[in-house]
Design an enzyme around this catalytic site. Structure first.
Site, PDB file in Angstrom:
ATOM      1  N   LYS A 141       0.837  -1.204   0.000  1.00 58.92           N
ATOM      2  CA  LYS A 141       0.000   0.000   0.000  1.00 58.92           C
ATOM      3  C   LYS A 141       0.870   1.252   0.000  1.00 58.92           C
ATOM      4  O   LYS A 141       0.589   2.225  -0.716  1.00 58.92           O
ATOM      5  CB  LYS A 141      -0.947  -0.025   1.210  1.00 58.92           C
ATOM      6  CG  LYS A 141      -2.041  -1.074   1.074  1.00 58.92           C
ATOM      7  CD  LYS A 141      -2.797  -1.339   2.364  1.00 58.92           C
ATOM      8  CE  LYS A 141      -3.758  -2.513   2.177  1.00 58.92           C
ATOM      9  NZ  LYS A 141      -4.467  -2.910   3.384  1.00 58.92           N
ATOM     10  N   GLN A 144      -4.549  -1.691   9.636  1.00 62.37           N
ATOM     11  CA  GLN A 144      -4.416  -3.012   9.015  1.00 62.37           C
ATOM     12  C   GLN A 144      -5.016  -4.084   9.929  1.00 62.37           C
ATOM     13  O   GLN A 144      -4.648  -4.183  11.099  1.00 62.37           O
ATOM     14  CB  GLN A 144      -2.931  -3.296   8.726  1.00 62.37           C
ATOM     15  CG  GLN A 144      -2.679  -4.591   7.993  1.00 62.37           C
ATOM     16  CD  GLN A 144      -3.268  -4.588   6.577  1.00 62.37           C
ATOM     17  OE1 GLN A 144      -3.224  -3.592   5.859  1.00 62.37           O
ATOM     18  NE2 GLN A 144      -3.843  -5.709   6.171  1.00 62.37           N
ATOM     19  N   ASP A 193     -10.883   2.647   4.122  1.00 63.45           N
ATOM     20  CA  ASP A 193     -11.169   1.214   3.941  1.00 63.45           C
ATOM     21  C   ASP A 193     -12.668   0.955   3.788  1.00 63.45           C
ATOM     22  O   ASP A 193     -13.080  -0.163   3.472  1.00 63.45           O
ATOM     23  CB  ASP A 193     -10.656   0.411   5.154  1.00 63.45           C
ATOM     24  CG  ASP A 193      -9.406  -0.381   4.839  1.00 63.45           C
ATOM     25  OD1 ASP A 193      -9.116  -0.572   3.635  1.00 63.45           O
ATOM     26  OD2 ASP A 193      -8.721  -0.811   5.789  1.00 63.45           O
TER      27      ASP A 193
END
Ligand code: NAD
Length: 289
Positions: free
Chosen positions: A53, A97, A120
């Site tokens: 990422k 994460q 997200d």
């Protein structure tokens, strides 16, 4: 034989579009979008995703930092980190994460992220916007699938889309995206309790497999000419590979490809799209802050 949908190439085009938009913003005097990535513990898979990422962000001109914390960080301390990032105006997007260590409640941490920075698209407010069809952040893997379909010229309007899998990160949000105005599919969601799943799958114009079982979708489950999207990522033993395994999807590719009109490979299909959508979301976060 089906045409192969090249997720790598489509993802590269989206990343190029984001790069151009970031450059245009910069030319207009705006600072670069900034993504804060929070990584807890030393799980090698999570660390590798986070590196991917950060690299993809840098390539399109998005600045990012990975804030790394020891596995022993308390839930309260991690919530403090999120609160600090929420109130920092230089931070456009926040990504924590997952999974987090067992002593930390993933849900509490996600719920603490400001919906304005939720790149997200896991916060309940983001999910609610998605369900009622409002503009906003998009769920990465499902939105990547819709991009693959639209950029491959697949007619979604009125098509019967059968999704196998009802997870919160793939099946459910994808069902909502496919239903929304502009995509306009008729959607059926199957799961582990579905009766006569092969008969339902055979009705699909667009069949999406998001199960997590190698070769689950066999040729007898696919209508000739269907578009087949394989989300699964499964390890199967392979002594011919140095690492002892290879990655396969949820679809028996060799058997299904001759029947389908379009099909995604694993790897190189849905996988590369997830990061591309994350970059789109980070750009959106910067544009609306
Ligand atoms: P999950 O385990 O949360 O959900 C799996 C779903 O499959 C469940 O809803 C379950 O009901 C259904 N299922 C399980 N067994 C079934 C059966 N026998 N019959 C019918 N349905 C059954 O998984 P997930 O997070 O949605 O991920 C699914 C797969 O997609 C995994 O292989 C995962 O690694 C992969 N994945 C890939 C990407 C990507 O970027 N390509 C992103 C997310 C997940």
């Amino acid at each position: 034989m089906a045409h192969i949908i090249d997720g790598k190439a489509i993802s590269a085009r989206i990343r190029e579009e984001v790069k151009q938009a970031v450059a245009d913003r910069s030319a207009a005097g705006h600072r670069a979008p900034y993504l804060a990535v929070v990584l807890v513990g030393d799980d090698p898979a999570s660390a590798s995703y986070v590196r991917g990422k950060a690299k993809a962000s840098a390539e399109v001109g998005i600045e990012s930092d990975t804030l790394t914390y020891d596995v022993s960080i308390s839930e309260e301390e991690l919530l403090d980190v999120v609160h600090r990032l929420n109130s920092d105006d230089s931070v456009d997007g926040i990504l924590v994460q997952l999974p987090l260590p067992d002593h930390i409640d993933d849900r509490k941490v996600i719920d603490a992220i400001s919906p304005a920075k939720d790149v997200d698209c896991f916060h309940p407010a983001s999910v609610g916007n998605l369900v009622i069809g409002l503009d906003g952040f998009k769920p990465a893997t499902p939105a990547g699938i819709v991009e693959l379909l639209q950029r491959s010229g697949v007619q979604t309007s009125g098509a019967h889309c059968v999704i196998i899998g009802r997870s919160n990160i793939v099946g459910k949000p994808l069902a909502n995206l496919m239903l929304n105005k502009g995509v306009d599919a008729t959607v059926t969601v199957c799961h582990s309790r579905t009766k006569d799943l092969p008969a339902i799958a055979r009705q699909a114009d667009i069949l999406v497999a998001a199960i997590g079982r190698a070769n689950f979708v066999t040729a007898d489950m696919v209508k000739p000419g269907a578009v087949v999207i394989d989300v699964g990522i499964n390890r199967v033993e392979d002594a011919t590979r140095e690492r002892g395994y290879r990655l396969v999807g949820d679809v028996d590719f060799e058997a299904v490809a001759p029947i389908a009109s379009l099909i995604t490979p694993v790897p190189g299909g849905v996988g590369p799209m997830t990061i591309a959508v994350l970059l789109q979301n980070t750009l959106l976060a910067a544009s609306t802050s």
